[in-house]
Design an enzyme around this catalytic site. Structure first.
Site, PDB file in Angstrom:
ATOM      1  N   SER A  65       0.817  -1.206   0.000  1.00 49.01           N
ATOM      2  CA  SER A  65       0.000   0.000   0.000  1.00 49.01           C
ATOM      3  C   SER A  65       0.853   1.258   0.000  1.00 49.01           C
ATOM      4  O   SER A  65       1.758   1.412   0.828  1.00 49.01           O
ATOM      5  CB  SER A  65      -0.899  -0.012   1.242  1.00 49.01           C
ATOM      6  OG  SER A  65      -1.369   1.276   1.547  1.00 49.01           O
ATOM      7  N   GLY A  66       0.532   2.184  -0.889  1.00 48.06           N
ATOM      8  CA  GLY A  66       1.230   3.457  -0.907  1.00 48.06           C
ATOM      9  C   GLY A  66       1.004   4.253   0.366  1.00 48.06           C
ATOM     10  O   GLY A  66       1.918   4.903   0.884  1.00 48.06           O
ATOM     11  N   LEU A  67      -0.234   4.205   0.889  1.00 49.48           N
ATOM     12  CA  LEU A  67      -0.543   4.916   2.130  1.00 49.48           C
ATOM     13  C   LEU A  67       0.294   4.376   3.286  1.00 49.48           C
ATOM     14  O   LEU A  67       0.929   5.138   4.024  1.00 49.48           O
ATOM     15  CB  LEU A  67      -2.032   4.777   2.458  1.00 49.48           C
ATOM     16  CG  LEU A  67      -2.449   5.229   3.866  1.00 49.48           C
ATOM     17  CD1 LEU A  67      -2.145   6.696   4.093  1.00 49.48           C
ATOM     18  CD2 LEU A  67      -3.922   4.918   4.114  1.00 49.48           C
ATOM     19  N   ASP A  77       1.102  10.677   2.244  1.00 51.63           N
ATOM     20  CA  ASP A  77       0.797   9.890   1.041  1.00 51.63           C
ATOM     21  C   ASP A  77       0.634  10.833  -0.149  1.00 51.63           C
ATOM     22  O   ASP A  77      -0.399  10.876  -0.807  1.00 51.63           O
ATOM     23  CB  ASP A  77      -0.482   9.080   1.285  1.00 51.63           C
ATOM     24  CG  ASP A  77      -0.760   8.095   0.149  1.00 51.63           C
ATOM     25  OD1 ASP A  77       0.186   7.770  -0.594  1.00 51.63           O
ATOM     26  OD2 ASP A  77      -1.921   7.673   0.009  1.00 51.63           O
ATOM     27  N   ASP A 104       0.951  -0.809  -4.972  1.00 49.13           N
ATOM     28  CA  ASP A 104       0.165   0.400  -5.188  1.00 49.13           C
ATOM     29  C   ASP A 104       1.131   1.461  -5.705  1.00 49.13           C
ATOM     30  O   ASP A 104       1.804   2.141  -4.938  1.00 49.13           O
ATOM     31  CB  ASP A 104      -0.468   0.814  -3.856  1.00 49.13           C
ATOM     32  CG  ASP A 104      -1.213   2.139  -3.937  1.00 49.13           C
ATOM     33  OD1 ASP A 104      -1.371   2.669  -5.054  1.00 49.13           O
ATOM     34  OD2 ASP A 104      -1.612   2.644  -2.868  1.00 49.13           O
ATOM     35  N   ASP A 106       0.719   4.288  -7.229  1.00 48.51           N
ATOM     36  CA  ASP A 106       0.211   5.656  -7.383  1.00 48.51           C
ATOM     37  C   ASP A 106       0.025   5.972  -8.866  1.00 48.51           C
ATOM     38  O   ASP A 106      -0.623   5.225  -9.576  1.00 48.51           O
ATOM     39  CB  ASP A 106       1.143   6.649  -6.689  1.00 48.51           C
ATOM     40  CG  ASP A 106       1.176   6.444  -5.178  1.00 48.51           C
ATOM     41  OD1 ASP A 106       0.192   5.895  -4.642  1.00 48.51           O
ATOM     42  OD2 ASP A 106       2.174   6.804  -4.531  1.00 48.51           O
ATOM     43  N   GLU A 133      -2.998   4.603 -10.887  1.00 48.17           N
ATOM     44  CA  GLU A 133      -4.258   5.328 -10.796  1.00 48.17           C
ATOM     45  C   GLU A 133      -4.249   6.526 -11.728  1.00 48.17           C
ATOM     46  O   GLU A 133      -3.195   7.114 -12.009  1.00 48.17           O
ATOM     47  CB  GLU A 133      -4.521   5.773  -9.359  1.00 48.17           C
ATOM     48  CG  GLU A 133      -3.453   6.685  -8.769  1.00 48.17           C
ATOM     49  CD  GLU A 133      -3.609   6.861  -7.273  1.00 48.17           C
ATOM     50  OE1 GLU A 133      -4.057   7.961  -6.864  1.00 48.17           O
ATOM     51  OE2 GLU A 133      -3.284   5.926  -6.517  1.00 48.17           O
ATOM     52  N   LYS A 139       0.463  12.700  -6.457  1.00 45.14           N
ATOM     53  CA  LYS A 139      -0.910  12.333  -6.089  1.00 45.14           C
ATOM     54  C   LYS A 139      -1.237  12.822  -4.692  1.00 45.14           C
ATOM     55  O   LYS A 139      -0.373  13.217  -3.908  1.00 45.14           O
ATOM     56  CB  LYS A 139      -1.090  10.816  -6.201  1.00 45.14           C
ATOM     57  CG  LYS A 139      -0.174   9.959  -5.330  1.00 45.14           C
ATOM     58  CD  LYS A 139      -0.644   9.790  -3.880  1.00 45.14           C
ATOM     59  CE  LYS A 139      -2.002   9.172  -3.716  1.00 45.14           C
ATOM     60  NZ  LYS A 139      -1.942   7.689  -3.736  1.00 45.14           N
ATOM     61  N   ASN A 141      -3.882  11.390  -1.405  1.00 43.09           N
ATOM     62  CA  ASN A 141      -4.684  10.235  -1.001  1.00 43.09           C
ATOM     63  C   ASN A 141      -6.145  10.455  -1.372  1.00 43.09           C
ATOM     64  O   ASN A 141      -6.687  11.562  -1.242  1.00 43.09           O
ATOM     65  CB  ASN A 141      -4.544  10.007   0.504  1.00 43.09           C
ATOM     66  CG  ASN A 141      -5.239   8.735   0.945  1.00 43.09           C
ATOM     67  OD1 ASN A 141      -6.433   8.721   1.198  1.00 43.09           O
ATOM     68  ND2 ASN A 141      -4.467   7.660   1.041  1.00 43.09           N
ATOM     69  N   SER A 142      -6.794   9.391  -1.806  1.00 42.80           N
ATOM     70  CA  SER A 142      -8.156   9.489  -2.339  1.00 42.80           C
ATOM     71  C   SER A 142      -9.173   9.966  -1.326  1.00 42.80           C
ATOM     72  O   SER A 142     -10.247  10.451  -1.705  1.00 42.80           O
ATOM     73  CB  SER A 142      -8.589   8.118  -2.887  1.00 42.80           C
ATOM     74  OG  SER A 142      -7.772   7.730  -3.958  1.00 42.80           O
ATOM     75  N   ARG A 178      -6.379   1.722 -11.995  1.00 43.52           N
ATOM     76  CA  ARG A 178      -7.287   2.177 -10.932  1.00 43.52           C
ATOM     77  C   ARG A 178      -8.056   3.408 -11.410  1.00 43.52           C
ATOM     78  O   ARG A 178      -7.464   4.437 -11.761  1.00 43.52           O
ATOM     79  CB  ARG A 178      -6.478   2.496  -9.686  1.00 43.52           C
ATOM     80  CG  ARG A 178      -7.251   3.115  -8.545  1.00 43.52           C
ATOM     81  CD  ARG A 178      -6.391   3.072  -7.297  1.00 43.52           C
ATOM     82  NE  ARG A 178      -6.704   4.117  -6.350  1.00 43.52           N
ATOM     83  CZ  ARG A 178      -6.104   4.257  -5.168  1.00 43.52           C
ATOM     84  NH1 ARG A 178      -5.130   3.417  -4.833  1.00 43.52           N
ATOM     85  NH2 ARG A 178      -6.438   5.232  -4.350  1.00 43.52           N
ATOM     86  N   HIS A 209     -12.676   2.477  -7.427  1.00 47.15           N
ATOM     87  CA  HIS A 209     -12.533   2.969  -6.064  1.00 47.15           C
ATOM     88  C   HIS A 209     -13.701   3.876  -5.722  1.00 47.15           C
ATOM     89  O   HIS A 209     -14.251   4.565  -6.593  1.00 47.15           O
ATOM     90  CB  HIS A 209     -11.226   3.752  -5.947  1.00 47.15           C
ATOM     91  CG  HIS A 209     -10.671   3.806  -4.559  1.00 47.15           C
ATOM     92  ND1 HIS A 209     -11.154   3.053  -3.514  1.00 47.15           N
ATOM     93  CD2 HIS A 209      -9.647   4.557  -4.035  1.00 47.15           C
ATOM     94  CE1 HIS A 209     -10.451   3.316  -2.425  1.00 47.15           C
ATOM     95  NE2 HIS A 209      -9.539   4.226  -2.702  1.00 47.15           N
TER      96      HIS A 209
END
Length: 544
Positions: A65-67, A77, A104, A106, A133, A139, A141-142, A178, A209
């Protein structure tokens, strides 16, 4: 988890094993997971340790996970963690577990050129796939200001996906595209349009997502998508209100639990830190922390032990030591040197140290040595108590192969007391030199001295047997003066014992009693490239 995955899952507590010859590549296993008929699950990991824990829990693959990679490094992130730092962590995960790792990735850390270089490096590091993504670099975080986040141009992102597929060397390396249209509030239609463009550009799966607390828009997307390619979801916000069978019925291929390992670890660390701070002791933690042995198991420490037994030469048992103190020295100087010497001996693995101090007026130090040898084995270091030396010198003496070995410093100049089979010669190779003679007390000056004996020897096996035999002989004789260690060495040489010489250069001193006006040598004498030598108890006549 499908039946094949359950069958392959390691039992609880098992250390990971290398893949057997002929086993499927990790890239192939990830592709099979994505394209399989059943819903399966990936668990987040952010380190080699967490990846191993994920494997032991029975998951079929790891989501890097990138986070959580960013969070465990203490950064945001927002691509603050560089892509090469991410690669390092992915490699640790791939090394620590046998699972496929899906990164992940990004946005690919830049344009198409950055993304294709990323994929080549991921393949080299052992990753099985990457998820990219359709947002802009850097980026965000979403779940942070999601409606304000810009999305990448569809054609530009499609070109990036094509570049990745053209660059990968392993045909089974997986590319997951993504789609962030639902996150950004652009609606279902835009999400479907983008997903189809990415599928046509070569994406092996689509990750849709959502930031909603319910699964409505995800299920709507799944109905419209209708299985055109594998569908991946990240139900971080809506899992609690949606039964897992609902995702299975909707035709979802993979659900990713994207951050739960680090979130659980964070809570545990916070509670542990607060408890220990409040109680001023970890005694009350109990089972809230694992035993240290569990960390060793997860690190597979036992594998290293097995490898050492297989690849390293057999280790000799640790030697014993006899430290000879004498009755005609100043007690303070003797004790200081003895304490420093025993510390060095212990640090180098000497298992038993016998202090052999004779009373004033006793017959000689060889009698004290003979009595002490009854308490040690056939691998022994014998040293005068006043000697101080750096640990590496003792280690080199312990590593010599001779049955009897002594340390000689050729830099002592006019105060040398040893004649050897050859002088010291420059160069990295250890010389094969034998001791020929050590000056006796009150004896004539010997010509061509090759150095000064430090007052330490090591005897093992047949050398230790010869040492005991010569001691019995010398201590049984009547003599005009007490015999000392140089007499013992010369008697060994006379009996044909080959005494190996280890030439050393400084970093030792003798803290024994010195004549008036000649102060004992202290610690500073060993701190630089050269040093001052003390006399060995005033008993040995320096050679001119």
């Amino acid at each position: 988890m499908n039946a094949a995955t359950r069958a392959a899952a390691p039992h609880e507590g098992a250390a990971p094993r290398p893949a057997a010859a002929g086993a499927q590549r990790r890239t192939t296993r990830l592709r099979s997971l994505l394209e399989g008929p059943d819903l399966d699950f990936l668990m987040e990991a952010h380190s080699g340790l967490s990846a191993r824990i994920v494997e032991e829990a029975g998951f079929p693959a790891v989501w890097a996970s990138g986070l959580t990679l960013s969070a465990q490094s203490g950064v945001r992130d927002n691509n603050e963690l560089s892509w090469t730092q991410v690669l390092d962590q992915v490699e640790f995960m791939a090394d620590a577990s046998g699972l496929p790792v899906l990164l992940d990735g990004d946005t690919g850390y830049g344009d198409f050129n950055n993304a294709r270089r990323l994929v080549r490096k991921l393949e080299q590091r052992g990753a099985a796939g990457v998820c990219l993504e359709d947002k802009t670099f850097p980026k965000t975080n979403s779940f942070i200001n999601s409606l304000a986040q810009p999305l990448a141009d569809v054609d530009e992102f499609s070109g990036k996906l094509k570049a990745v597929k053209d660059s990968q060397l392993d045909p089974d390396f997986c590319l997951v595209a993504r789609v962030e249209a639902l996150i950004a509030g652009w609606g279902l239609g835009e999400a479907l349009r983008r997903a189809e463009a990415y599928r046509l550009s070569g994406a092996d799966a689509i990750l849709i997502h959502s930031r909603e607390r319910h699964a409505g828009e995800i299920l709507a997307f799944a109905r419209e998508w209708a299985g055109r390619s594998p569908l991946v979801i990240v139900p971080t916000t809506y899992a609690a209100g949606t039964p897992t069978d609902t995702f299975r019925a909707a035709g979802v291929s993979v659900a990713i639990w994207a951050n739960h390992m680090l979130r659980a670890a964070t809570r545990a660390m916070q509670e542990t830190a607060r408890a220990v701070r409040a109680e001023e002791t970890p005694a009350g933690l109990g089972t809230a922390v694992v035993p240290v042995a569990e960390l060793f198991r997860l690190q597979d420490a036992e594998e290293l032990s097995r490898a050492e037994r297989r690849y390293l030469p057999a280790r000799r048992a640790a030697p014993d030591a006899v430290v000879l103190g004498a009755g005609d020295t100043e007690p303070a100087a003797e004790e200081a040197g003895e304490s420093a010497l025993t510390s060095v001996l212990g640090a180098q693995g000497v298992r038993r140290i016998v202090q052999a101090t004779q009373a004033r007026g006793a017959a000689g130090e060889l009698h004290a040595l003979q009595a002490a040898l009854a308490d040690v084995g056939d691998d022994v270091v014998v040293s005068r108590a006043g000697l101080r030396l750096r640990g590496y010198l003792l280690r080199e003496l312990l590593d010599t192969e001779g049955a009897v070995a002594v340390a000689v410093d050729p830099g002592s100049g006019a105060r040398g007391d040893c004649r050897c089979s050859a002088p010291d010669a420059p160069g990295p190779e250890r010389q094969d030199v034998r001791l020929r003679h050590v000056a006796e007390p009150a004896g004539p000056a010997a010509p061509a001295a090759h150095g000064r004996w430090l007052g330490i020897l090591r005897a093992r096996g047949e050398g230790a047997h010869a040492l005991r035999a010569v001691l019995r002989d010398l201590t049984g004789r009547r003599a005009a003066r007490p015999y000392v260690l140089p007499d013992l060495l010369n008697a060994l040489i006379a009996r044909g014992c080959q005494i190996q010489v280890l030439y050393v250069h400084g970093h030792w001193a003798d803290t024994s009693y010195h004549p008036a006006g000649a102060p004992a040598v202290g610690e500073g004498a060993m701190s630089g490239p050269s040093h001052t030598y003390g006399t060995t108890r005033g008993r040995l006549s320096p050679l001119g």
